[in-house]
Structure formats: C-alpha cells, structure tokens
Design a protein around this motif. Structure first.
Motif, PDB file in Angstrom:
ATOM      1  N   ILE A   4       0.853  -1.189   0.000  1.00 55.95           N
ATOM      2  CA  ILE A   4       0.000   0.000   0.000  1.00 55.95           C
ATOM      3  C   ILE A   4       0.887   1.237   0.000  1.00 55.95           C
ATOM      4  O   ILE A   4       1.681   1.431   0.902  1.00 55.95           O
ATOM      5  N   VAL A   5       0.772   2.061  -1.025  1.00 58.99           N
ATOM      6  CA  VAL A   5       1.593   3.260  -1.094  1.00 58.99           C
ATOM      7  C   VAL A   5       0.764   4.524  -1.257  1.00 58.99           C
ATOM      8  O   VAL A   5       1.257   5.616  -1.078  1.00 58.99           O
ATOM      9  N   ARG A   6      -0.514   4.378  -1.573  1.00 56.89           N
ATOM     10  CA  ARG A   6      -1.386   5.534  -1.789  1.00 56.89           C
ATOM     11  C   ARG A   6      -2.599   5.478  -0.862  1.00 56.89           C
ATOM     12  O   ARG A   6      -3.106   4.411  -0.545  1.00 56.89           O
ATOM     13  N   CYS A   7      -3.064   6.635  -0.451  1.00 51.43           N
ATOM     14  CA  CYS A   7      -4.232   6.738   0.421  1.00 51.43           C
ATOM     15  C   CYS A   7      -5.494   6.292  -0.325  1.00 51.43           C
ATOM     16  O   CYS A   7      -5.733   6.733  -1.445  1.00 51.43           O
ATOM     17  N   PRO A   8      -6.321   5.447   0.298  1.00 53.75           N
ATOM     18  CA  PRO A   8      -7.562   5.024  -0.352  1.00 53.75           C
ATOM     19  C   PRO A   8      -8.608   6.137  -0.441  1.00 53.75           C
ATOM     20  O   PRO A   8      -9.541   6.043  -1.225  1.00 53.75           O
ATOM     21  N   GLU A   9      -8.448   7.201   0.333  1.00 54.86           N
ATOM     22  CA  GLU A   9      -9.399   8.313   0.320  1.00 54.86           C
ATOM     23  C   GLU A   9      -9.055   9.380  -0.724  1.00 54.86           C
ATOM     24  O   GLU A   9      -9.896   9.797  -1.485  1.00 54.86           O
ATOM     25  N   CYS A  10      -7.781   9.836  -0.721  1.00 56.44           N
ATOM     26  CA  CYS A  10      -7.416  10.974  -1.573  1.00 56.44           C
ATOM     27  C   CYS A  10      -6.352  10.645  -2.616  1.00 56.44           C
ATOM     28  O   CYS A  10      -6.099  11.455  -3.509  1.00 56.44           O
ATOM     29  N   GLY A  11      -5.716   9.471  -2.505  1.00 60.99           N
ATOM     30  CA  GLY A  11      -4.716   9.073  -3.479  1.00 60.99           C
ATOM     31  C   GLY A  11      -3.314   9.611  -3.223  1.00 60.99           C
ATOM     32  O   GLY A  11      -2.396   9.310  -3.979  1.00 60.99           O
ATOM     33  N   ASN A  12      -3.111  10.382  -2.168  1.00 62.35           N
ATOM     34  CA  ASN A  12      -1.777  10.905  -1.851  1.00 62.35           C
ATOM     35  C   ASN A  12      -0.890   9.796  -1.296  1.00 62.35           C
ATOM     36  O   ASN A  12      -1.372   8.760  -0.853  1.00 62.35           O
ATOM     37  N   ASP A  13       0.414  10.036  -1.306  1.00 57.80           N
ATOM     38  CA  ASP A  13       1.364   9.083  -0.740  1.00 57.80           C
ATOM     39  C   ASP A  13       1.118   8.907   0.755  1.00 57.80           C
ATOM     40  O   ASP A  13       0.800   9.865   1.454  1.00 57.80           O
ATOM     41  N   LEU A  14       1.269   7.672   1.222  1.00 59.85           N
ATOM     42  CA  LEU A  14       1.145   7.375   2.640  1.00 59.85           C
ATOM     43  C   LEU A  14       2.523   7.391   3.284  1.00 59.85           C
ATOM     44  O   LEU A  14       3.514   7.009   2.672  1.00 59.85           O
ATOM     45  N   LYS A  15       2.584   7.837   4.518  1.00 65.65           N
ATOM     46  CA  LYS A  15       3.826   7.896   5.277  1.00 65.65           C
ATOM     47  C   LYS A  15       3.903   6.663   6.172  1.00 65.65           C
ATOM     48  O   LYS A  15       2.954   6.337   6.883  1.00 65.65           O
ATOM     49  N   LYS A  16       5.045   5.950   6.146  1.00 61.83           N
ATOM     50  CA  LYS A  16       5.243   4.787   7.002  1.00 61.83           C
ATOM     51  C   LYS A  16       5.640   5.237   8.405  1.00 61.83           C
ATOM     52  O   LYS A  16       6.380   6.200   8.564  1.00 61.83           O
ATOM     53  N   GLY A  17       5.142   4.542   9.401  1.00 63.59           N
ATOM     54  CA  GLY A  17       5.493   4.839  10.783  1.00 63.59           C
ATOM     55  C   GLY A  17       4.889   3.788  11.690  1.00 63.59           C
ATOM     56  O   GLY A  17       4.690   2.645  11.280  1.00 63.59           O
ATOM     57  N   TYR A  18       4.578   4.167  12.914  1.00 62.09           N
ATOM     58  CA  TYR A  18       4.049   3.237  13.918  1.00 62.09           C
ATOM     59  C   TYR A  18       2.944   3.906  14.707  1.00 62.09           C
ATOM     60  O   TYR A  18       3.004   5.099  15.009  1.00 62.09           O
ATOM     61  N   PRO A  55       3.288  -1.329  13.185  1.00 63.13           N
ATOM     62  CA  PRO A  55       3.533  -0.647  11.910  1.00 63.13           C
ATOM     63  C   PRO A  55       2.228  -0.093  11.337  1.00 63.13           C
ATOM     64  O   PRO A  55       1.177  -0.731  11.410  1.00 63.13           O
ATOM     65  N   ALA A  56       2.300   1.118  10.779  1.00 63.12           N
ATOM     66  CA  ALA A  56       1.110   1.770  10.248  1.00 63.12           C
ATOM     67  C   ALA A  56       1.476   2.666   9.069  1.00 63.12           C
ATOM     68  O   ALA A  56       2.640   3.012   8.869  1.00 63.12           O
ATOM     69  N   PHE A  67      -3.570   0.274   9.799  1.00 60.87           N
ATOM     70  CA  PHE A  67      -2.671  -0.625  10.512  1.00 60.87           C
ATOM     71  C   PHE A  67      -3.323  -1.982  10.665  1.00 60.87           C
ATOM     72  O   PHE A  67      -4.542  -2.104  10.668  1.00 60.87           O
ATOM     73  N   LYS A  68      -2.497  -3.023  10.756  1.00 66.22           N
ATOM     74  CA  LYS A  68      -2.991  -4.371  11.027  1.00 66.22           C
ATOM     75  C   LYS A  68      -2.931  -4.590  12.524  1.00 66.22           C
ATOM     76  O   LYS A  68      -1.884  -4.402  13.133  1.00 66.22           O
ATOM     77  N   HIS A  69      -4.042  -4.999  13.108  1.00 66.84           N
ATOM     78  CA  HIS A  69      -4.078  -5.180  14.556  1.00 66.84           C
ATOM     79  C   HIS A  69      -3.763  -6.596  14.982  1.00 66.84           C
ATOM     80  O   HIS A  69      -3.637  -6.871  16.157  1.00 66.84           O
ATOM     81  N   LYS A  70      -3.589  -7.499  14.029  1.00 66.32           N
ATOM     82  CA  LYS A  70      -3.179  -8.876  14.319  1.00 66.32           C
ATOM     83  C   LYS A  70      -2.162  -9.276  13.265  1.00 66.32           C
ATOM     84  O   LYS A  70      -2.235  -8.831  12.132  1.00 66.32           O
ATOM     85  N   GLU A  71      -1.219 -10.123  13.658  1.00 66.88           N
ATOM     86  CA  GLU A  71      -0.276 -10.641  12.687  1.00 66.88           C
ATOM     87  C   GLU A  71      -0.998 -11.637  11.787  1.00 66.88           C
ATOM     88  O   GLU A  71      -1.998 -12.238  12.182  1.00 66.88           O
TER      89      GLU A  71
END
Length: 76
Positions: A4-18, A55-56, A67-71
C-alpha cells in the motif's frame, strides 16, 4: 503493508510509521458513546512495561491511518 503506497481516500502518498497507545484501542460496530469498553473487541491491548508499536501507514492530507491489529498468523 508494503504494497500500500497511496491513500484510499485521496490518493496521496502514505507515510510509514508506527501507531501506539499506553491504553487499549478498541473496535465497536456502534457509533454510540459508552461508559466502559466491556464486551468491545480490543485491537491493541494495554501497555504493561513497554508500549508496543504497530507498523502503520498515515495520510497527512486527510488523516487516514491504516494498521494491522493482528499478525497474519493470527488471522484464521
């Protein structure tokens, strides 16, 4: 979540973080306010000695957080 690299709402780039919280993060199917979270599904549990970071991906434009709440091994 690397695919996943683009926002499902607006299409902008997503920032990786936690994402993290010293308290539980719960899910409800109802928009109604509650006094206690008994019976709610806990997505991320309470922190005890250390706060667990999950990770989010975040869109800084429209405030969507993914984010995934379960592995994957837990999803059966």
């Amino acid at each position: 979540m690397d695919d996943i690299v683009r926002c499902p709402e607006c299409g902008n780039d997503l920032k990786k973080g936690y994402i993290f919280s010293p308290r539980r993060i719960c899910w409800s199917d109802s928009p109604d306010s509650i006094f206690a979270d008994f019976g709610s599904e806990t997505l991320i549990g309470d922190a005890w000695l250390k706060v667990k970071k999950v990770p989010a991906l975040r869109c800084e434009e429209c405030s969507v957080v993914i984010f995934k709440h379960k592995e994957n091994k837990d999803l059966k």
